[in-house]
Motif scaffolding. Structure first.
Motif, PDB file in Angstrom:
ATOM      1  N   ILE A 121       0.855  -1.169   0.000  1.00 47.72           N
ATOM      2  CA  ILE A 121       0.000   0.000   0.000  1.00 47.72           C
ATOM      3  C   ILE A 121       0.904   1.235   0.000  1.00 47.72           C
ATOM      4  O   ILE A 121       1.964   1.238   0.635  1.00 47.72           O
ATOM      5  CB  ILE A 121      -0.937   0.006   1.231  1.00 47.72           C
ATOM      6  N   GLY A 122       0.520   2.247  -0.754  1.00 50.55           N
ATOM      7  CA  GLY A 122       1.385   3.420  -0.858  1.00 50.55           C
ATOM      8  C   GLY A 122       0.602   4.688  -1.136  1.00 50.55           C
ATOM      9  O   GLY A 122      -0.517   4.664  -1.656  1.00 50.55           O
ATOM     10  N   LEU A 123       1.196   5.800  -0.777  1.00 49.97           N
ATOM     11  CA  LEU A 123       0.602   7.109  -1.005  1.00 49.97           C
ATOM     12  C   LEU A 123       1.696   8.049  -1.490  1.00 49.97           C
ATOM     13  O   LEU A 123       2.757   8.160  -0.878  1.00 49.97           O
ATOM     14  CB  LEU A 123      -0.020   7.655   0.277  1.00 49.97           C
ATOM     15  N   ASP A 124       1.424   8.715  -2.623  1.00 45.09           N
ATOM     16  CA  ASP A 124       2.332   9.718  -3.179  1.00 45.09           C
ATOM     17  C   ASP A 124       1.669  11.088  -3.100  1.00 45.09           C
ATOM     18  O   ASP A 124       0.484  11.230  -3.427  1.00 45.09           O
ATOM     19  CB  ASP A 124       2.627   9.429  -4.650  1.00 45.09           C
ATOM     20  N   HIS A 125       2.440  12.082  -2.710  1.00 46.39           N
ATOM     21  CA  HIS A 125       1.902  13.440  -2.684  1.00 46.39           C
ATOM     22  C   HIS A 125       2.944  14.432  -3.165  1.00 46.39           C
ATOM     23  O   HIS A 125       4.089  14.421  -2.715  1.00 46.39           O
ATOM     24  CB  HIS A 125       1.450  13.831  -1.280  1.00 46.39           C
ATOM     25  N   LYS A 126       2.527  15.289  -4.137  1.00 42.23           N
ATOM     26  CA  LYS A 126       3.357  16.389  -4.620  1.00 42.23           C
ATOM     27  C   LYS A 126       2.890  17.670  -3.943  1.00 42.23           C
ATOM     28  O   LYS A 126       1.720  18.029  -4.021  1.00 42.23           O
ATOM     29  CB  LYS A 126       3.222  16.529  -6.136  1.00 42.23           C
ATOM     30  N   PHE A 127       3.816  18.355  -3.281  1.00 41.37           N
ATOM     31  CA  PHE A 127       3.457  19.596  -2.614  1.00 41.37           C
ATOM     32  C   PHE A 127       3.316  20.751  -3.610  1.00 41.37           C
ATOM     33  O   PHE A 127       2.570  21.700  -3.369  1.00 41.37           O
ATOM     34  CB  PHE A 127       4.506  19.951  -1.556  1.00 41.37           C
ATOM     35  N   ASP A 128       4.058  20.661  -4.716  1.00 45.11           N
ATOM     36  CA  ASP A 128       3.999  21.697  -5.739  1.00 45.11           C
ATOM     37  C   ASP A 128       4.469  21.086  -7.050  1.00 45.11           C
ATOM     38  O   ASP A 128       4.695  19.875  -7.144  1.00 45.11           O
ATOM     39  CB  ASP A 128       4.864  22.907  -5.347  1.00 45.11           C
ATOM     40  N   ASP A 129       4.605  21.917  -8.066  1.00 45.86           N
ATOM     41  CA  ASP A 129       5.044  21.445  -9.374  1.00 45.86           C
ATOM     42  C   ASP A 129       6.547  21.587  -9.567  1.00 45.86           C
ATOM     43  O   ASP A 129       7.066  21.395 -10.663  1.00 45.86           O
ATOM     44  CB  ASP A 129       4.324  22.228 -10.484  1.00 45.86           C
ATOM     45  N   LYS A 130       7.263  21.923  -8.508  1.00 44.07           N
ATOM     46  CA  LYS A 130       8.710  22.113  -8.615  1.00 44.07           C
ATOM     47  C   LYS A 130       9.494  20.868  -8.227  1.00 44.07           C
ATOM     48  O   LYS A 130      10.712  20.851  -8.319  1.00 44.07           O
ATOM     49  CB  LYS A 130       9.130  23.293  -7.734  1.00 44.07           C
ATOM     50  N   GLY A 131       8.804  19.820  -7.748  1.00 45.92           N
ATOM     51  CA  GLY A 131       9.490  18.584  -7.423  1.00 45.92           C
ATOM     52  C   GLY A 131       9.523  18.245  -5.958  1.00 45.92           C
ATOM     53  O   GLY A 131      10.117  17.236  -5.568  1.00 45.92           O
ATOM     54  N   GLN A 132       8.889  19.051  -5.107  1.00 48.90           N
ATOM     55  CA  GLN A 132       8.822  18.704  -3.691  1.00 48.90           C
ATOM     56  C   GLN A 132       7.729  17.659  -3.502  1.00 48.90           C
ATOM     57  O   GLN A 132       6.571  17.891  -3.799  1.00 48.90           O
ATOM     58  CB  GLN A 132       8.524  19.938  -2.841  1.00 48.90           C
ATOM     59  N   ASN A 133       8.107  16.494  -3.001  1.00 52.09           N
ATOM     60  CA  ASN A 133       7.118  15.428  -2.859  1.00 52.09           C
ATOM     61  C   ASN A 133       7.524  14.472  -1.759  1.00 52.09           C
ATOM     62  O   ASN A 133       8.672  14.458  -1.297  1.00 52.09           O
ATOM     63  CB  ASN A 133       6.936  14.685  -4.190  1.00 52.09           C
ATOM     64  N   ILE A 134       6.567  13.658  -1.362  1.00 53.39           N
ATOM     65  CA  ILE A 134       6.793  12.628  -0.357  1.00 53.39           C
ATOM     66  C   ILE A 134       6.118  11.343  -0.815  1.00 53.39           C
ATOM     67  O   ILE A 134       5.058  11.376  -1.459  1.00 53.39           O
ATOM     68  CB  ILE A 134       6.257  13.070   1.029  1.00 53.39           C
ATOM     69  N   ALA A 135       6.763  10.220  -0.536  1.00 51.50           N
ATOM     70  CA  ALA A 135       6.225   8.907  -0.898  1.00 51.50           C
ATOM     71  C   ALA A 135       6.245   8.017   0.337  1.00 51.50           C
ATOM     72  O   ALA A 135       7.290   7.881   0.991  1.00 51.50           O
ATOM     73  CB  ALA A 135       7.047   8.282  -2.013  1.00 51.50           C
ATOM     74  N   LEU A 136       5.089   7.437   0.665  1.00 52.41           N
ATOM     75  CA  LEU A 136       4.954   6.545   1.813  1.00 52.41           C
ATOM     76  C   LEU A 136       4.521   5.170   1.323  1.00 52.41           C
ATOM     77  O   LEU A 136       3.683   5.062   0.417  1.00 52.41           O
ATOM     78  CB  LEU A 136       3.912   7.085   2.799  1.00 52.41           C
ATOM     79  N   SER A 137       5.083   4.121   1.904  1.00 51.43           N
ATOM     80  CA  SER A 137       4.674   2.774   1.491  1.00 51.43           C
ATOM     81  C   SER A 137       4.815   1.806   2.647  1.00 51.43           C
ATOM     82  O   SER A 137       5.633   1.984   3.549  1.00 51.43           O
ATOM     83  CB  SER A 137       5.519   2.288   0.306  1.00 51.43           C
ATOM     84  N   LEU A 138       3.992   0.771   2.602  1.00 45.37           N
ATOM     85  CA  LEU A 138       4.017  -0.305   3.597  1.00 45.37           C
ATOM     86  C   LEU A 138       3.834  -1.619   2.858  1.00 45.37           C
ATOM     87  O   LEU A 138       2.955  -1.746   2.006  1.00 45.37           O
ATOM     88  CB  LEU A 138       2.908  -0.117   4.625  1.00 45.37           C
ATOM     89  N   SER A 139       4.676  -2.595   3.186  1.00 41.53           N
ATOM     90  CA  SER A 139       4.611  -3.906   2.534  1.00 41.53           C
ATOM     91  C   SER A 139       4.546  -4.997   3.592  1.00 41.53           C
ATOM     92  O   SER A 139       5.370  -5.035   4.516  1.00 41.53           O
ATOM     93  CB  SER A 139       5.841  -4.116   1.640  1.00 41.53           C
ATOM     94  N   LEU A 140       3.559  -5.882   3.467  1.00 39.47           N
ATOM     95  CA  LEU A 140       3.407  -7.049   4.338  1.00 39.47           C
ATOM     96  C   LEU A 140       3.602  -8.300   3.498  1.00 39.47           C
ATOM     97  O   LEU A 140       2.963  -8.456   2.453  1.00 39.47           O
ATOM     98  CB  LEU A 140       2.026  -7.056   4.997  1.00 39.47           C
TER      99      LEU A 140
END
Length: 860
Positions: free
Chosen positions: A388-407
């Motif tokens: 399961i994962g979630l991607d979020h871009k804070f802006d269009d300049k490349g600031q982003n965060i990626a979260l993931s969990l694997s079982l």
């Protein structure tokens, strides 16, 4: 912050999310109208298989796309509104026109103009060879080398092991061991993560259970940056499985028949509409295999009557294997900046194995003995992985965060029945029951922050919790003791638990043509091992190992031109012992050749340096790399022997001094000395003509191994002594692979692929060279919707591993062939191939790979 404020914020966030989902649902709920039309060229002739995209000006959620049929016609359902209509086709210029959709009906003909380099061939005539004409099978990127198996005719209808045999810089031994640049400490990832799909200690069986048709690409990362886990001193192989990104409903089905008997049926399905994508891949297969192992041991200067002068062992095993796999997932885009991923995979592997091991022992001044060991075993393996994962871009300049969990989980049952005879008389029976279970949790967070136009900071955290449980029962009956009793030393329960926390920080930037990246990774790991067997003389073992290490990485690149650059990098990595190596007595399938674990085994460390050059032109790509790798506390395999007394079925009360002696060989991993590897690795692909292409890899390397150790063994007359195992050695060797693709016409091609691996020699072991030749052919049928393929693996049946080991009182000649010559025929049918949707450049799928397809070194 008080409780009321927390509840208020939570309520607002929940209402906001509810509003977004409701708006999306409302958009989809609007009434749609049927729209049709035709795409024609300048001469008013229909253009087949052109892509037609309707991009809604108000909301991308209402956009859709389709392909024209053979007559240039298309139809689809759209919500009324204002659309930009984009038409694209091979050999034609892109066309964009605005249309207002109000009611159902035809919008007429859309005309497109030919490119200046138009070959005047109809799209459908070349549709079946589009990939061959435009894509390169091997691509050099800043942080990795990417291999596309879609053009690999030789491995069509095969599995992951077959594909890896064709990947540049990668070698696969006859027993399924995978190595990179001569080192077998390769870290496998599937979609960027360690995976239960590859099992705990399943080896080649796990590689054979993943169909080649489900592999999108393989990323070869010889010197990973701090963003990657530090395990794998040879590098990382990241297996990216297929996730179709085309609009509408798409899919393919591939069936395979072959000999040695094999059948496979696999399918890949996907559907994409608006902001929702789902995919489903699955299949199964049956395969028979035949393995041959021969070992000849020659004992020197034997003078004691009855002692072994020579022993010859042959082990021929045959297996019938069945595997089934299914994977599915969804990607949901909440907005242009936030996406959610959910996927799951299940794999089963079942096998029935029968083996016949013969031992022919020539004794000094005594009659020869002949033993036969018949083995029948059943194996069942079940693996599951959920991500399961979630991607979020804070802006269009490349600031982003990626979260993931694997079982992940993996369970393996292996039940074996062994009957052994001596000169035709019953001697003993072994019944072995092995159960292995694995549970893994992996959590990741990756953050990126651009600084100006050319710089970026990357940081992340990862936690791994891994637990392996082993339950091993070995029972034995003999002539003297006819009832089954446990062998205490080899009947045990063990638990291996590992938890490590890792964090990384790296900075990358560019000054003119010079790009650089510096990073550091810290990994703190705790390993707990609990072990207990039924031997009263052995104490239970409970031990903990803790390691805290820093792993720096430095990358430099200098861009000579747009298509050529120099690359220089350094990384430090770790080789953690496999859990199987740490269990004191992990297996007992062959009582004359036993593998012993070593609970005192520690990690080894590697400092790796690379200097490379890359140039990519329209018709060729070449990537020479000079490398040097220094490994300390290297893991080496020590082979030694011991004496065991054998009961005589005719004289069960014979005293020990008159019993026959059996020489048993043991193999044990140890930390010892150092290993240096240096060489020149050249990868290239070259489109020599319109009908002839080459893909090749040449590795010219030297090696220097240091280390010697004292060990207990036997002298020439079977008396215990202490001897020295000398692992010192140096030399020069080569590895090479060349694939030649011949294009007969637009729809028919064939390949010849050959590989050669040079020998290596130390004072302790001499490994011989090995070579093989494969052949494949492919025919595109059904207007590009089908492909018929044929291949032969190891045409001359030469793919076998040979080695000579030198001990204190013996010389051992070994031969191993994992699979003899085999061939296969496969048929693939593709349907509804919609238009591929290009992903935003900085947007990532958290499950696509460990770095979200980021570049890890050099300029951005």
């Amino acid at each position: 912050m008080n409780q009321t404020e927390i509840i208020s914020i939570f309520t607002k966030k929940t209402l906001g999310l509810t509003f977004v989902l409701s708006a999306a649902a409302f958009a989809f709920a609007q009434d749609k109208v049927g729209v049709s039309g035709t795409v024609v060229d300048k001469s008013n002739q229909p253009v087949a298989y052109a892509s037609v995209t309707f991009s809604n000006k108000a909301s991308k959620l209402l956009s859709d796309a389709t392909l024209t049929d053979e007559k240039g016609n298309y139809k689809l359902d759209l919500t009324p509104g204002n659309y930009d209509v984009i038409v694209e086709a091979i050999d034609y210029k892109k066309s964009v026109i605005n249309k207002q959709i109000t009611t159902a009906g035809s919008i007429g003909s859309l005309s497109i103009e030919p490119e200046a380099t138009n070959t005047n061939l109809k799209t459908q005539d070349i549709q079946g060879v589009v990939i061959t004409a435009t894509a390169k099978p091997y691509k050099v990127e800043l942080d990795k080398r990417t291999y596309d198996p879609s053009q690999d005719i030789v491995s069509k209808g095969g599995n992951l092991q077959d594909v890896l045999s064709n990947v540049p810089s990668v070698s696969v031994d006859t027993d399924g061991t995978v190595s990179m640049r001569g080192s077998s400490n390769v870290r496998f990832l599937i979609n960027g993560k360690p995976s239960a799909l590859l099992g705990i200690d399943d080896g080649a069986n796990a590689l054979q259970s993943i169909p080649a048709d489900q592999i999108e690409r393989i990323e070869v990362i010889t010197n990973p940056s701090s963003k990657f886990e530090a395990s794998g001193t040879a590098g990382i192989l990241n297996i990216i499985l297929k996730k179709n990104k085309k609009t509408g409903f798409n899919g393919s089905v591939t069936g395979t028949l072959g000999y040695l008997p094999q059948t496979n049926l696999n399918t890949n399905l996907s559907w994409r509409k608006g902001n929702l994508t789902w995919f489903l891949n699955g299949g199964g297969g049956y395969r028979e295999s035949k393995n041959t192992n021969r070992t000849d041991n020659y004992f020197t200067n034997v003078t004691k009557i009855g002692s072994t002068v020579q022993s010859n062992q042959e082990n021929i095993s045959e297996s019938q294997n069945k595997n089934y796999n299914a994977s599915g997932g969804i990607v949901y885009d909440f907005s242009d900046k936030t996406s959610f991923n959910l996927s799951g995979t299940v794999r089963t592997f079942d096998s029935e194995n029968s083996g016949n091991v013969t031992y022919n022992n020539q004794l000094f001044s005594a009659p020869d003995t002949f033993r036969n060991r018949l083995t029948n075993s059943v194996n069942n393996n079940l693996a599951f992985q959920g991500d399961i994962g979630l991607d979020h871009k804070f802006d269009d300049k490349g600031q982003n965060i990626a979260l993931s969990l694997s079982l992940q989980s993996n369970r393996s049952y292996n039940d074996t029945n062994i009957d052994e005879t001596n000169n035709g008389n019953f001697e003993l029976q072994n019944i072995i029951n092995q159960t292995t279970k694995n549970k893994t949790l992996i959590g990741k967070a990756d953050y990126e922050l651009p600084i100006g136009e050319n710089s970026r900071i990357e940081a992340g955290y990862r936690i791994d919790i891994n637990q392996n449980d082993y339950d091993n029962d070995v029972r034995e009956s003999t002539v003297k003791i006819p009832t089954l009793n446990f062998l205490g030393t080899y009947t045990y329960e063990a638990r291996y638990k590992e938890m490590f926390n890792a964090g990384y920080l790296q900075f990358k930037s560019k000054i003119g043509k010079l790009g650089y990246q510096v990073g550091v990774r810290n990994e703190y790991s705790n390993i707990d091992i609990d072990y207990a067997n039924l031997n009263p003389a052995d104490e239970d073992i409970r031990t903990r190992k803790s390691y805290n290490n820093l792993f720096p990485s430095v990358y430099l690149s200098y861009e000579l031109a747009k298509d050529s650059q120099f690359l220089l990098n350094y990384t430090r990595r770790i080789d953690r012992p496999r859990s199987f190596f740490l269990i004191p007595n992990p297996s007992y399938n062959d009582n004359q050749n036993i593998f012993d674990g070593n609970i005192n085994l520690n990690p080894s460390y590697v400092d790796s340096y690379e200097f490379g050059y890359s140039i990519s032109k329209k018709k060729f790509t070449i990537n020479p790399t000079i490398y040097y790798r220094h490994q300390t506390d290297d893991t080496k395999m020590l082979v030694y022997n011991e004496k065991v007394l054998i009961d005589d079925p005719k004289f069960p009360d014979l005293p020990d001094e008159e019993k026959e002696e059996r020489i048993v060989f043991h193999t044990k991993p140890i930390n010892l000395g150092s290993d240096d590897r240096f060489g020149l690795d050249i990868n290239f692909n070259w489109d020599a003509t319109s009908w002839l292409k080459f893909l090749g890899n040449v590795d010219l390397f030297g090696y220097k191994t240091k280390g010697s150790v004292l060990y207990n063994t036997l002298d020439n007359n079977g008396n215990p002594i202490i001897a020295t195992a000398d692992f010192n050695g140096s030399g020069f060797s080569t590895r090479a692979r060349l694939t030649s693709t011949f294009k007969i016409d637009k729809t028919f091609s064939f390949q010849l692929q050959g590989f050669y691996r040079g020998g290596q020699k130390t004072a302790y072991q001499d490994r011989k060279d090995m070579y093989a030749l494969n052949l494949g052919a492919s025919k595109t049928i059904w207007n590009g919707n089908g492909t018929l393929s044929f291949n032969v693996q190891d045409i001359f049946n030469t793919r076998a591993m040979r080695s000579t080991t030198y001990g204190e009182n013996f010389t051992r000649e070994s031969y191993m062939q994992w699979q003899p010559r085999q061939f296969a025929v496969s048929l693939t049918y593709r349907f509804k191939q919609g238009e591929k949707i290009e992903q935003p450049k900085r947007k990532k799928d958290v499950n696509s790979n460990a770095t979200g397809d980021d570049q890890q070194g050099g300029p951005m």
